[in-house]
Scaffold this motif. Structure first.
Motif, short mmCIF file in Angstrom:
data_model
loop_
_atom_site.label_atom_id
_atom_site.label_comp_id
_atom_site.label_asym_id
_atom_site.label_seq_id
_atom_site.Cartn_x
_atom_site.Cartn_y
_atom_site.Cartn_z
N LEU A 243 0.60 -0.88 0.07
CA LEU A 243 -0.38 -0.18 0.10
C LEU A 243 0.95 1.38 -0.12
O LEU A 243 1.23 2.38 1.29
CB LEU A 243 -0.41 -0.35 1.39
CG LEU A 243 -2.05 -1.08 1.81
CD1 LEU A 243 -2.43 -1.13 2.98
CD2 LEU A 243 -2.70 -1.34 0.03
N ASN B 161 -2.92 -5.45 2.66
CA ASN B 161 -3.84 -4.70 1.80
C ASN B 161 -4.57 -4.67 1.25
O ASN B 161 -5.16 -5.75 1.38
CB ASN B 161 -2.44 -4.73 0.13
CG ASN B 161 -1.30 -4.17 0.22
OD1 ASN B 161 -0.56 -3.21 1.07
ND2 ASN B 161 -0.71 -5.05 -0.77
N ASP C 229 -10.31 -0.54 -2.24
CA ASP C 229 -10.18 0.51 -1.51
C ASP C 229 -11.67 0.92 -0.31
O ASP C 229 -11.35 1.67 -0.04
CB ASP C 229 -9.34 1.65 -2.92
CG ASP C 229 -8.78 1.21 -3.29
OD1 ASP C 229 -7.88 0.45 -3.14
OD2 ASP C 229 -8.15 2.44 -4.24
N LEU D 274 -11.13 1.46 3.13
CA LEU D 274 -10.77 2.51 3.84
C LEU D 274 -11.75 2.95 4.49
O LEU D 274 -12.07 3.40 6.00
CB LEU D 274 -9.99 3.48 2.66
CG LEU D 274 -9.31 4.31 3.59
CD1 LEU D 274 -7.94 4.22 4.58
CD2 LEU D 274 -9.09 5.19 2.01
N SER E 262 -4.67 -0.19 9.84
CA SER E 262 -3.99 -0.48 9.10
C SER E 262 -2.73 -1.27 9.32
O SER E 262 -1.95 -0.26 10.06
CB SER E 262 -4.36 -0.77 7.36
OG SER E 262 -3.11 0.33 7.04
N LYS F 257 0.15 5.36 0.24
CA LYS F 257 -1.59 5.06 -0.03
C LYS F 257 -2.31 5.22 0.94
O LYS F 257 -3.19 5.96 0.86
CB LYS F 257 -1.80 4.16 -0.44
CG LYS F 257 -3.18 3.91 -1.86
CD LYS F 257 -3.28 3.10 -2.71
CE LYS F 257 -4.60 2.60 -3.55
NZ LYS F 257 -4.71 1.02 -4.06
N TRP F 258 -2.54 4.36 1.59
CA TRP F 258 -3.51 5.03 2.49
C TRP F 258 -3.52 6.21 3.55
O TRP F 258 -5.01 7.32 3.48
CB TRP F 258 -4.52 3.59 3.45
CG TRP F 258 -3.97 2.33 2.67
CD1 TRP F 258 -3.02 1.67 2.78
CD2 TRP F 258 -4.85 2.10 1.01
NE1 TRP F 258 -3.46 0.31 2.86
CE2 TRP F 258 -4.30 0.95 1.08
CE3 TRP F 258 -5.80 2.63 0.60
CZ2 TRP F 258 -5.22 0.11 0.09
CZ3 TRP F 258 -6.31 1.50 -0.16
CH2 TRP F 258 -5.78 0.58 -0.24
N LYS F 259 -3.19 6.23 3.84
CA LYS F 259 -3.03 7.84 4.41
C LYS F 259 -3.30 9.41 3.43
O LYS F 259 -3.70 9.94 3.92
CB LYS F 259 -1.27 8.12 5.06
CG LYS F 259 -1.54 9.63 5.71
CD LYS F 259 -0.32 9.36 6.79
CE LYS F 259 -0.10 10.88 7.78
NZ LYS F 259 -1.28 11.42 8.22
N HIS G 271 -6.48 7.91 8.54
CA HIS G 271 -5.84 6.69 8.66
C HIS G 271 -4.88 6.55 9.15
O HIS G 271 -3.20 7.18 9.14
CB HIS G 271 -6.22 6.15 7.38
CG HIS G 271 -6.59 4.67 7.30
ND1 HIS G 271 -7.20 3.64 7.53
CD2 HIS G 271 -4.83 3.82 7.16
CE1 HIS G 271 -6.96 2.35 7.29
NE2 HIS G 271 -5.33 2.82 7.60
#
Length: 739
Positions: free
Chosen positions: A18, A256, A260, A263, A269, A283-285, A291
């Motif tokens: 991710l 991962n 998406d 999320l 995570s 990516k998630w942040k 997150h």
């Protein structure tokens, strides 16, 4: 959850993890303004109008430092545009991140995973949880934690039919004890997670769906979150089940997100981030700055890259040290770096979740990377130095307005900038592979807590990170002594004489993970360090060993004669009825007895447990055979395996005399596991189990593996009798010889 070998087995299709790579690679391209963002699997690899190698990308970053053509602005706009498109395409709703009762997830900066067997968490001598000792140790070494993931399951699960929820309820004190344990953590400001294992489908059927069983148990004990072991996102059913119970649980998958859209309701995570000179962007942040990613690498003995990557992203850190009984302690240098990172995070939590986060802002030096976290009245920059040398020069050049103030947070002091053409040049000292942090306050802004924070940070900075030891050392183990017995001149009833001999003791641990790392498995007295593979020549004295494992009838006689009752009686002889074996079970091996129970019986009988090498010599003789009967597996020599979800009873002893060892010892393999030697280090106790058992739970690679071969042993983590007792572990005794 898992592990390097786990990653190689299960995670390869999902790697890399991710992250937004800042290097160019081929892949499916998505146009965003003038810059192309490259997509590959679960990563974003942009900007990259062409296929760039790392050297080319570094050159581009250096151009950004001058930014004569607005390249950085274009890149940042492309990243922001991509984020907007992604959020719109998945119909993103941030409602879960706005829930007041779950806002704590955005300040959960440092999480550790703790084995419940850790001796700093539970003292088997006093039979008490020792939360203050556990937390005080972490505070002293790296500034403490915000949450803990308590781990009661793997690697012991699969030893018998107990499922993941049974093993939690078997902790000392049962549900009441766990509730009290969680309250102790809460009293010290620490949230508590437990794992869920989607792969646990071969042990006892819980009678409900996995999400329902897990959420119900979390509500019962008052936990704060669920960690989804091997899960690429916890399904929406977990959130719905928690909300239906009024339980505000944080959901935290290990892997991962496969979609998406997860999320929106998985607020935390883990991040398995491969290192690179140019730091990657989460990516998630990036999609959701609130997150909380906990960057994790349980097998790394040098965590400096992990810590730098997390600090650059403003992400959380998994400070996991007890890895399935292998102690991977954070080095003093990394521990001190983590302390200072956490101090800054906790002092400026709103900055770390800023929606205006800007990664890869321009710096003045090769190998120095920074991110900006702006709020309305202030901006915080996190800075990392990837180079091998110290930098004591201006690092950032920022647009300046009169009245703005600047602070070197890493050193705990106010900066006096040099104003050049309306810009402020900010000089800080960055150690080689070190860190920095700068706070800018707008004119007239103030922070009441800032003076106290600066004082703490200045105190920490009095000693540079380079002054702390950075070399990792494995933790030494000790083998628990076994006292000799009264010597016998001939074989007592029911025992077999094992003659003296020179024995080539060759054995290896069957742990699923860990390769052959120093400190893994066990350390025999003649070894300098624990390791998986062992070989040593031993002169063995004559001794006597029980022909068969101790039976229910024999243990019942002991109970009646001695009046023995364990202090911790949970699961003690749970297969008996009204204090006696069931009809027809008298001559079956006794099980559901702890190591302490077995030792009590053997003291009464004038015997002791065998040293592991004695057990192996009695089973193998001197020719190195793989099984008691020879070198080929023969299923007719052992009890038929049980592969269902319910545990049946072990076979009567003595049913397979053809499977006896060269010395005539029976039921060594494939009957019940057998207690032998115990080992302990500062944090973990474990017993070596020999012989494997008839119980083979199906459907998962992660169940406690069998050790039928005579050059294999199992390492079984020990906590307390209530949890250690198992339906497949028995024992046999040894008596010393007079000559």
């Amino acid at each position: 959850m898992k592990k390097a070998s786990r990653r190689s087995v299960k995670l390869l299709p999902l790697l890399p993890a991710l992250l937004l790579f800042l290097s160019g690679h081929s892949g499916a391209a998505v146009a965003a303004d003038a810059v192309t963002i490259e997509l590959r699997g679960s990563q974003i690899l942009g900007p990259a109008q062409q296929d760039l190698g790392e050297a080319d990308w570094l050159a581009r970053l250096n151009n950004w430092k001058r930014d004569t053509q607005g390249q950085y602005v274009a890149w940042l706009q492309a990243m922001q545009s991509w984020r907007n498109v992604q959020r719109a395409s998945m119909g993103y709703d941030d409602a879960q991140y706005r829930r007041p009762e779950l806002r704590w997830t955005q300040r959960d900066f440092v999480q550790t995973q703790a084995m419940v067997e850790d001796r700093y968490l539970y003292d088997p001598a006093t039979q008490r949880y020792t939360v203050p000792r556990f937390l005080d140790d972490l505070r002293q070494r790296y500034g403490g934690i915000d949450s803990v993931l308590l781990w009661p399951v793997y690697p012991n699960i699969g030893i018998d039919e107990r499922n993941q929820w049974d093993l939690l309820r078997d902790l000392p004190g049962g549900g009441d004890g766990v509730r009290a344990l969680i309250k102790e953590f809460h009293a010290q400001g620490v949230k508590v997670f437990f794992p869920t294992m989607p792969w646990d489908t071969g042990t006892r059927d819980a009678g409900s769906s996995m999400h329902a069983a897990t959420v119900a148990l979390m509500a019962e004990v008052g936990a704060d979150g669920i960690n989804g072991d091997t899960m690429d996102g916890l399904p929406l059913e977990y959130r719905q089940a928690a909300d239906a119970r009024g339980q505000a649980l944080s959901l935290e998958p290990e892997l991962n997100f496969k979609d998406d859209r997860m999320l929106a309701y998985n607020q935390q995570s883990w991040g398995y981030w491969g290192g690179s000179l140019v730091p990657m962007v989460s990516k998630w942040k990036w999609l959701e700055p609130r997150h909380m990613v906990h960057v994790c690498d349980r097998w790394a003995t040098d965590r400096s890259t992990l810590l730098q990557d997390a600090f650059f992203n403003g992400s959380g850190i998994q400070s996991w040290e007890n890895v399935w009984g292998w102690w991977n302690q954070i080095t003093p240098r990394d521990g001190e770096a983590l302390r200072r990172i956490a101090t800054i995070y906790r002092a400026f939590p709103e900055h770390m979740v800023s929606v205006a986060w800007q990664p890869h802002v321009q710096t003045l030096h090769y190998g120095v990377y920074a991110s900006a976290f702006p709020l309305s009245d202030s901006t915080l920059w996190t800075i990392i130095n990837r180079s091998d040398w110290q930098i004591s020069e201006p690092v950032l050049r920022l647009p300046h307005q009169p009245g703005q103030r600047y602070f070197d947070l890493w050193q705990g002091r106010e900066l006096q900038p040099r104003i050049v053409d309306g810009d402020a040049e900010l000089e800080v000292t960055l150690e080689a592979h070190g860190y920095g942090a700068i706070l800018r306050l707008r004119a007239g802004a103030s922070m009441a807590s800032l003076p106290a924070t600066l004082q703490v940070l200045a105190q920490q900075a009095r000693k540079p990170l380079a002054a702390y030891a950075g070399t990792w050392q494995p933790l030494p183990q000790q083998m628990v002594a076994i006292a000799p017995t009264r010597a016998a001149r001939s074989a007592p009833a029911g025992m077999v004489e094992i003659p003296a001999g020179q024995f080539n003791f060759k054995v290896h641990g069957i742990e699923i993970e860990g390769e052959n790392k120093p400190g893994l498995d066990v350390q025999y007295p003649w070894e300098a360090v624990a390791r998986r593979h062992h070989l040593h020549s031993l002169a063995i004295k004559r001794f006597y060993i029980d022909r068969h494992p101790v039976t229910n009838a024999q243990f019942e006689a002991f109970m009646r004669a001695s009046g023995y009752r364990p202090a911790d009686a949970h699961n003690f002889l749970r297969h008996w009825v009204d204090g006696a074996p069931r009809a027809g079970d008298a001559q079956r091996p006794v099980v559901w007895v702890s190591l302490e129970d077995a030792r009590a019986y053997l003291r009464w009988a004038g015997k002791r447990l065998p040293h592991e090498w004695e057990w192996q010599y009695a089973a193998q003789g001197s020719d190195g055979r793989l099984y008691p009967w020879g070198n080929r597996w023969d299923s007719s020599m052992v009890q038929a395996p049980e592969q269902g979800r319910s545990l049946t009873a072990p076979a009567l002893v003595g049913q397979h005399p053809q499977g006896a060892s060269p010395f005539g010892v029976e039921d060594l393999v494939g009957s019940v596991w057998q207690w032998t030697s115990e080992f302990a280090d500062q944090h973990t106790r474990a017993a070596v189990l020999r012989g494997g058992s008839y119980y083979q739970p199906q459907n998962s690679y992660w169940y406690f593996p069998q050790a039928y071969r005579l050059d294999e042993h199992g390492k079984y983590l020990l906590m307390a009798p209530s949890k250690d007792r198992a339906g497949t572990i028995g024992f046999r005794g040894v008596q010393d010889s007079a000559d």
